[in-house]
Design an enzyme around this catalytic site. Sequence first.
Site, mmCIF file in Angstrom:
data_model
loop_
_atom_site.group_PDB
_atom_site.id
_atom_site.type_symbol
_atom_site.label_atom_id
_atom_site.label_comp_id
_atom_site.label_asym_id
_atom_site.label_seq_id
_atom_site.Cartn_x
_atom_site.Cartn_y
_atom_site.Cartn_z
ATOM 1 N N GLU A 34 0.854 -1.209 0.098
ATOM 2 C CA GLU A 34 0.241 0.003 -0.091
ATOM 3 C C GLU A 34 0.883 1.421 0.010
ATOM 4 O O GLU A 34 0.599 2.197 -0.529
ATOM 5 C CB GLU A 34 -0.990 -0.289 1.398
ATOM 6 C CG GLU A 34 -1.881 -0.949 1.136
ATOM 7 C CD GLU A 34 -2.647 -1.325 2.567
ATOM 8 O OE1 GLU A 34 -3.086 -0.449 3.203
ATOM 9 O OE2 GLU A 34 -2.639 -2.446 2.988
ATOM 10 N N GLU A 44 2.438 -7.621 9.846
ATOM 11 C CA GLU A 44 0.856 -7.160 10.148
ATOM 12 C C GLU A 44 -0.066 -8.235 10.705
ATOM 13 O O GLU A 44 -0.687 -7.568 11.791
ATOM 14 C CB GLU A 44 0.425 -6.899 8.798
ATOM 15 C CG GLU A 44 -1.321 -6.538 8.480
ATOM 16 C CD GLU A 44 -1.717 -6.352 7.343
ATOM 17 O OE1 GLU A 44 -2.393 -5.628 7.030
ATOM 18 O OE2 GLU A 44 -0.832 -6.805 6.145
#
Length: 798
Positions: free
Chosen positions: A377, A673
Amino acid sequence: MPHSSPEPAFTELLDGAAWIRPCEPVDPGPGSRPAYVVRLDVELPADVAAATLAATAHGIIEVFLNGRRVGDEELVPGFTAYRKRLQVFEWDVAGYLHGGTNRVEVLLSDGWFRGRHGFERRADGFGIETAVLLGLKGSSGSGEAFHVVSDGTWSSAPSHIIRADLMDGQSVDFRRLDGDGGVDGPWSAVSIGTGALYDDGSRLIPTSAEPVRRIDTLPPVGVSSPRPGTAVVDFGQNLNGWVRLTSLGPRDTHLVLTHGEVLAGSGLVSTENLRSFIFATGDLLPAGQIDEVISSGRPGETFEPRHTTHGFRYVQIDGLPGALDPEDIRAVVVHTDLLPTGSFSCSDAALNALHTAGVWSFRGNACEIPTDCPQRERSGFTGDWQVFVGTAAFLYDVQAFSDKWLADLAADQWADGRVPTITPNPAGDKPSGVLFEDLSAGSAGWGDAAVVVPWELWRAYGDEGVLRRQLPSMQAWVDYAARSAAANRHPARAERRPVPAAWETFLWDSGFHFGEWLEPGVPPAPNPATDHSIVATAFLHRSAALLAASAKVLGEKELEAKYSTVAAGAREAWQREFLTGHGLLSIETQAHYARGLAFGLFPAGAREAAAGRLAELIEENNGHLGTGFLSTGQLLPALADHGKAEEAYAVLLSRGTPSWLGMLENGATTVWEWWDGVAQGEVRGSLNHYSKAAVLSFLYTHVAGIRLSEHPTADEAAYRQVTIAPVPGGGLDWAQASLHTPQGLLSSAWRIVGGDFVLDVSLPPGTRARVELPNGTVLAAEGGQRTFSVPLQQSVRA
């Protein structure tokens, strides 16, 4: 908001300059667009004595004078809220110029301006055209002045970079260069950009933070050849940047470089864990991160793609005509050139490795803005920096870096006070038209970055200016959250309790919220119908309280009173709605207890009981944590500060999944994550997210014991006043941490010698310290070095 005077130095340099656009008769589309060269040959007087160049762009630029690259900054002009804030870079370039004909060239690619960006990898976020604005001004030794600007006399051509995108990657064809390294045409006239952003000079600002640079290079730790013509290079460290490759093979050799964090069973690089998807359809997107180079066969050619970045540990190179010599490849570590400030080490090698992994996670996500991940991202997620900024301030000087980003946050804030989930935001200060993006704007824990980040900067650096500059943004956010709490009710609550209770004025139970996000074993379900009021109301209290504290620092008594009332109302609402007994909650998760303790939401007399229940929940989870995105960094302090230090150490040192050390056991070199990012051979999500690395704060504040007041006054902020209170335990024999503070170098180091706990403290001049020793002794200390020794309590070695 600009952080400078209305007439910065570059104004004179750019006087008369026009935005120039390269000739682009056909747009090959996002991810396939080349970089362009715009150039001009100029005649300059002999004996150039002084010269300054200023430039900015819609896109990313490298400036060359007479074939020499100007400066060592990367990804210029950086990433900001371009519609309102566009940085102009300046360089002293007298040494690049000479009398007679000089060539000015600018290499221009899409960058963040119109390249792919974000989870859905959409392009053209800020515009559909790239352009350059440039001014060069100087004089000769005899005083003859010259002034060169970008205008219609320049020419342009597609460069040897035949494809350049920050996410997709970069392709270079060295055959397009002539023998002198110049682009071999065809050349066309540039066009002038007018209207819209081109005409808005008010958005041009000086650079206000450290630039991105090439910080380090890493050699391979291993090279394999899983099939003919293919090499897989392991650099041993997950990082952000690119590779530098020499020995490109004979002319027409076409090499393809794929960058990833893991290897597939075949030994090839896999990027499946980095693929995102379209929210509306669920369709998977390619991961990108693919570079290409075609050799011209000229000696000395080096491939180094500076118009893209990648998050990777491994690089797969296909198309090799022979074996790859490890000496011919290096990983180039690229990020904002921040000053390292903190260090930590202890007697447990695993904790040292965790600290190193956390530092590398931040390095990988400090590329121009604080990002969530350096591969999938690369967006400035507000929640990520809200969670991590306090930890980052232990590791690096993040004052200017954060201040710049906060100005972008304020620029992107909606008129109603909502904060977008990411900033800089391609949609700017209004809805984007993309359902999920617009729905998620204003989520508790994410939008609260508007308040938490400036406050953490105040604590660490003591600059009232950031509070003053951000005060309108802080107010707008808290006002939005308070209005939302007062105006709406969750349908399920309204059905259960048709007549709203008095405290519901401050119960934030409406709108979309991510909630705790990524708790282990809890599938993410971003559903606007979910009632996340136990999270949102906690953050309403927290941000209102910090806003009141900020107003107090600034002497704004009316604002202090106003937001103190909001904070008290939200705390009461949280207690009345969710407290069921003495320190017990109606919705029991580790996250809710940790957050309640961290935010001071439990009544004073119930805090030890709440911490006890938190410890029980951990025990019921086989000694493992159960927190997600927002509260992981709060978990260990919540335990240790309420009589549960041994339990905090047990969680810190636990293994398996979920745990920090479990990540390391599974090969992590950065923090993941997902807690189970790698499990049973399966890989999912980014393996480089720093949110869960917020645990590093505990190493500084509790293991080493360096603590700032939660609400420092002007005489206490920026480590003018500090508490040194180590909490030994976990079987550690020693621990030490140092920190370069605005006052100077501060350090705390303890060791166990026989039956004694020995603490060495070094304070910079002017710093006052409250020293709390494990046996309960409290002493005062000022600048200088002191050593304290007390008998060791046996329980701390458990």
